[in-house]
Design an enzyme around this catalytic site. Structure first.
Site, PDB file in Angstrom:
ATOM      1  N   LYS A   1       9.146  -4.301  -5.358  1.00  0.00           N
ATOM      2  CA  LYS A   1       9.593  -5.242  -6.383  1.00  0.00           C
ATOM      3  C   LYS A   1      10.993  -4.870  -6.837  1.00  0.00           C
ATOM      4  O   LYS A   1      11.423  -3.730  -6.682  1.00  0.00           O
ATOM      5  CB  LYS A   1       8.649  -5.167  -7.604  1.00  0.00           C
ATOM      6  CG  LYS A   1       7.297  -5.810  -7.394  1.00  0.00           C
ATOM      7  CD  LYS A   1       6.461  -5.742  -8.661  1.00  0.00           C
ATOM      8  CE  LYS A   1       5.077  -6.333  -8.457  1.00  0.00           C
ATOM      9  NZ  LYS A   1       5.048  -7.777  -8.168  1.00  0.00           N
TER      10      LYS A   1
ATOM     11  N   ARG B   1      -5.213  -9.516  -3.768  1.00  0.00           N
ATOM     12  CA  ARG B   1      -6.207 -10.206  -2.938  1.00  0.00           C
ATOM     13  C   ARG B   1      -6.791  -9.264  -1.882  1.00  0.00           C
ATOM     14  O   ARG B   1      -7.923  -9.425  -1.444  1.00  0.00           O
ATOM     15  CB  ARG B   1      -5.567 -11.456  -2.301  1.00  0.00           C
ATOM     16  CG  ARG B   1      -4.378 -11.160  -1.434  1.00  0.00           C
ATOM     17  CD  ARG B   1      -3.505 -12.386  -1.164  1.00  0.00           C
ATOM     18  NE  ARG B   1      -2.571 -12.638  -2.270  1.00  0.00           N
ATOM     19  CZ  ARG B   1      -1.747 -13.668  -2.329  1.00  0.00           C
ATOM     20  NH1 ARG B   1      -1.723 -14.555  -1.350  1.00  0.00           N
ATOM     21  NH2 ARG B   1      -0.939 -13.824  -3.353  1.00  0.00           N
TER      22      ARG B   1
HETATM   23  N1  BES Z   1       0.578  -8.240  -9.821  1.00  0.00           N
HETATM   24  C1  BES Z   1       1.394  -9.197  -9.167  1.00  0.00           C
HETATM   25  C2  BES Z   1       1.388 -10.543  -9.881  1.00  0.00           C
HETATM   26  C3  BES Z   1       2.202 -10.632 -11.131  1.00  0.00           C
HETATM   27  C4  BES Z   1       3.575 -10.645 -11.082  1.00  0.00           C
HETATM   28  C5  BES Z   1       1.587 -10.776 -12.339  1.00  0.00           C
HETATM   29  C6  BES Z   1       4.307 -10.774 -12.249  1.00  0.00           C
HETATM   30  C7  BES Z   1       2.305 -10.928 -13.492  1.00  0.00           C
HETATM   31  C8  BES Z   1       3.678 -10.921 -13.449  1.00  0.00           C
HETATM   32  C9  BES Z   1       0.892  -9.424  -7.747  1.00  0.00           C
HETATM   33  O1  BES Z   1       0.366  -8.323  -7.115  1.00  0.00           O
HETATM   34  C10 BES Z   1       2.072  -9.873  -6.946  1.00  0.00           C
HETATM   35  O2  BES Z   1       2.968  -9.102  -6.795  1.00  0.00           O
HETATM   36  N2  BES Z   1       2.033 -11.108  -6.442  1.00  0.00           N
HETATM   37  C11 BES Z   1       3.106 -11.645  -5.714  1.00  0.00           C
HETATM   38  C12 BES Z   1       2.529 -12.423  -4.562  1.00  0.00           C
HETATM   39  C13 BES Z   1       3.550 -12.863  -3.548  1.00  0.00           C
HETATM   40  C14 BES Z   1       4.092 -11.670  -2.810  1.00  0.00           C
HETATM   41  C15 BES Z   1       2.885 -13.829  -2.597  1.00  0.00           C
HETATM   42  C16 BES Z   1       3.917 -12.550  -6.630  1.00  0.00           C
HETATM   43  O3  BES Z   1       3.326 -13.226  -7.467  1.00  0.00           O
HETATM   44  O4  BES Z   1       5.129 -12.528  -6.534  1.00  0.00           O
HETATM   45 MN    MN Z   2       1.878  -7.172  -6.152  1.00  0.00          MN
END
Ligand code: BES
Ligand code: MN
Ligand code: ZN
Length: 503
Positions: free
Chosen positions: A283, A357
């Site tokens: 991230k 997931r």
């Molecule tokens: N934990 C995150 C989702 C999230 C991000 C929750 C920001 C709250 C605030 C999850 O694991 C994630 O990183 N999801 C990605 C999925 C994408 C790579 C398809 C996302 O939402 O960017």
């Molecule tokens: Mn994630």
């Protein structure tokens, strides 16, 4: 790590004769006094009316005014709390008034108060429900997380006792409501604490310990599966997420079996990523600290278990929490890796940041053994859900419309709302992969839906719903902190199930 505590009791007292640090009374917009406000006004020869007439208080929702030495009352203070328009007065306004009174008292010298808000009529709410809501809203508003501050915040100020006045006929019901409210507040506060703890403290092992000690305290069964057992079970997808971390993964199973022996259980599955760096698909830096909240689904399962244990809810409920960290490392899973899940289905990892997931799918396969009446997973799953619904509603997805309705209703009544999102088959091909049974991402469009579609492939054997709480489980900015959601929704759902199983 204790949040602030307050003592409550139910009373039936005379507001004029009663000696308290503060009386809390409601005033509607348009200067209309609630019943107790009216009697204080009469006794004080129109003192309240005079203040309203001068324009110092207008009864708007979310406002309050502290008065001292009101004539002919035995209490030191009277706090006027705005109820908003009488015609709009609802559960929501009622809770707002409760919160506003707690906030106002937090900065006063009063430590004991008696509230007359529970006497104000609220559409469709019983005395029991009103007492429960008042207690829960008050404790929610007074919550503070102070575990890690060197200098503990001054605890002298703020309320330590809140008495709730009700009509004589309602005392018995209100006492039951008080107990429900306390049970719910303690689960909510537990979920907030777990979310707020730093990720170097709240590790997978810590969550497992918390589950164990909760089980000991309330006498329910807890089992924690370690890495070698997870390998034997074939949880290749869950283990792949954990393999870049020094912290060992844990798989927590809690069993609250207080329903009839042959009653099929409700299973709650919580995402327990104690820190989500994104893994190799790292991230970006901004606000990455908030990814300590990526275990809020797990926290909501633990919080709900605390609440239903305190309520001694007569229902069979099983809680399952896959928990690990998502870290970048020499051993971490790579984009392009193909995993074999416990179900046998293979997954091409196109983005290691879509890890929630990957841990949930193995948990969804694992819970088949319980022959559940319903499975609900709770997960801070997608940023896309925050884009779709903001911070007000959790995203709700289900393979069964009746189950979805039950959950929507539970969310409405507990003021912890969800919104039903589509999960049509049309979206499924977005997960196609040339190299495995499916990819772990479906592209930017409809991100929260394709995430739910992914999970649905592992939840074919039972009625299932998925709550995406990415936007609701915590707040950012100045008020950064866990919200304890969706413990109220889950509790209302389980209480309704327990009531209908009695019939
Ligand atoms: N934990 C995150 C989702 C999230 C991000 C929750 C920001 C709250 C605030 C999850 O694991 C994630 O990183 N999801 C990605 C999925 C994408 C790579 C398809 C996302 O939402 O960017
Ligand atoms: Mn994630
Ligand atoms: Zn995540």
């Amino acid at each position: 790590m204790k949040s602030s505590t307050m003592e409550f009791s139910i009373k039936n007292d005379n507001p004029l004769k009663l000696q308290s640090d503060c009386l809390i009374i409601g005033v509607y917009e348009d200067k209309k006094l609630s019943e107790t406000a009216q009697s204080i006004d009469t006794a004080s020869a129109g003192y309240l009316s005079l203040i309203l007439k001068r324009g110092d208080f207008d009864g708007k929702s979310d406002t309050s005014l502290m008065l001292h030495n009101v004539p002919n009352t035995a209490s030191e203070r009277v706090l006027l709390v705005g109820l908003g328009k009488e015609s709009d007065f609802s559960e929501k306004q009622y809770c707002k008034a409760a919160r506003a009174s707690i906030k106002a008292l937090a900065n006063s010298g009063a430590s004991k108060a008696i509230t007359f808000l529970a006497e104000v009529p609220v559409k469709q709410l019983s005395a029991k429900q009103k007492a429960a809501l008042l207690v829960e809203a008050s404790l929610d508003a007074s919550y503070k997380f102070s575990a890690n501050k060197k200098k503990k915040e001054e605890s002298k100020k703020g309320l330590s006792v809140l008495n709730i006045n009700v009509a004589a006929d309602d005392v018995k019901e209100a006492k039951l409501g008080l107990a429900d409210g306390l049970a719910l507040a303690s689960g909510v506060s537990f979920a907030k604490d777990l979310g707020n703890l730093p990720p170097n403290v709240c590790t997978p092992s810590y969550l497992a310990e918390q589950a164990q000690s909760l089980g000991k305290k309330h006498d329910f069964k807890v089992k924690v599966l370690e890495r070698d057992e997870l390998e034997k079970l074939g949880m290749g997808s869950f283990l792949a997420v954990s393999q870049g971390s020094e912290e060992p993964p844990k798989f927590i199973i809690m069993q609250h079996l207080k329903g009839k022996k042959d009653q099929k259980p409700v299973v709650l599955v919580g995402k327990g990523i104690t820190f989500d760096t994104g893994g190799i698909s790292l991230k970006s830096g901004s606000e990455m600290d908030e990814m300590k909240y990526d275990m809020c689904g797990a926290a909501s399962v633990l919080g709900t278990f605390k609440t239903i244990a305190e309520m001694d809810l007569p229902l069979n409920v099983i809680g399952v929490i896959p928990t690990c960290e998502n870290m970048p490392d020499g051993r971490a899973t790579r984009p392009g890796d193909v995993l074999t899940s416990m179900s046998g289905l293979t997954i091409e990892v196109l983005n290691t940041d879509a890890e929630g997931r990957l841990i949930l799918c193995d948990a969804l396969t694992y819970v088949e053994r319980f022959e559940p009446s319903a499975v609900i997973d709770i997960a801070t799953l997608t940023g896309a859900c925050v884009i779709a619904l903001g911070h007000h509603a959790s995203g709700l997805f289900s393979n069964n419309d009746d189950l979805a309705k039950e959950l929507l209703h539970a969310g409405e009544t507990s003021l912890d709302r969800a919104w039903h999102m589509p999960m049509w088959d049309d979206y499924q091909p977005l997960l196609d992969s040339n190299f495995a049974d499916m990819a772990n991402i479906g592209g930017r469009a409809a991100g929260s839906i394709t995430a739910a579609c992914f999970l649905s492939r592992f939840a074919k054997k039972y009625d299932w719903a998925h709550l995406d709480v990415a936007g609701t489980a915590w707040k950012s900015g100045k008020e950064k902190g866990g919200t304890g959601r969706p413990v109220p929704l889950l509790t209302a759902f389980l209480v309704n199930r327990a009531n209908s199983s009695k019939k």
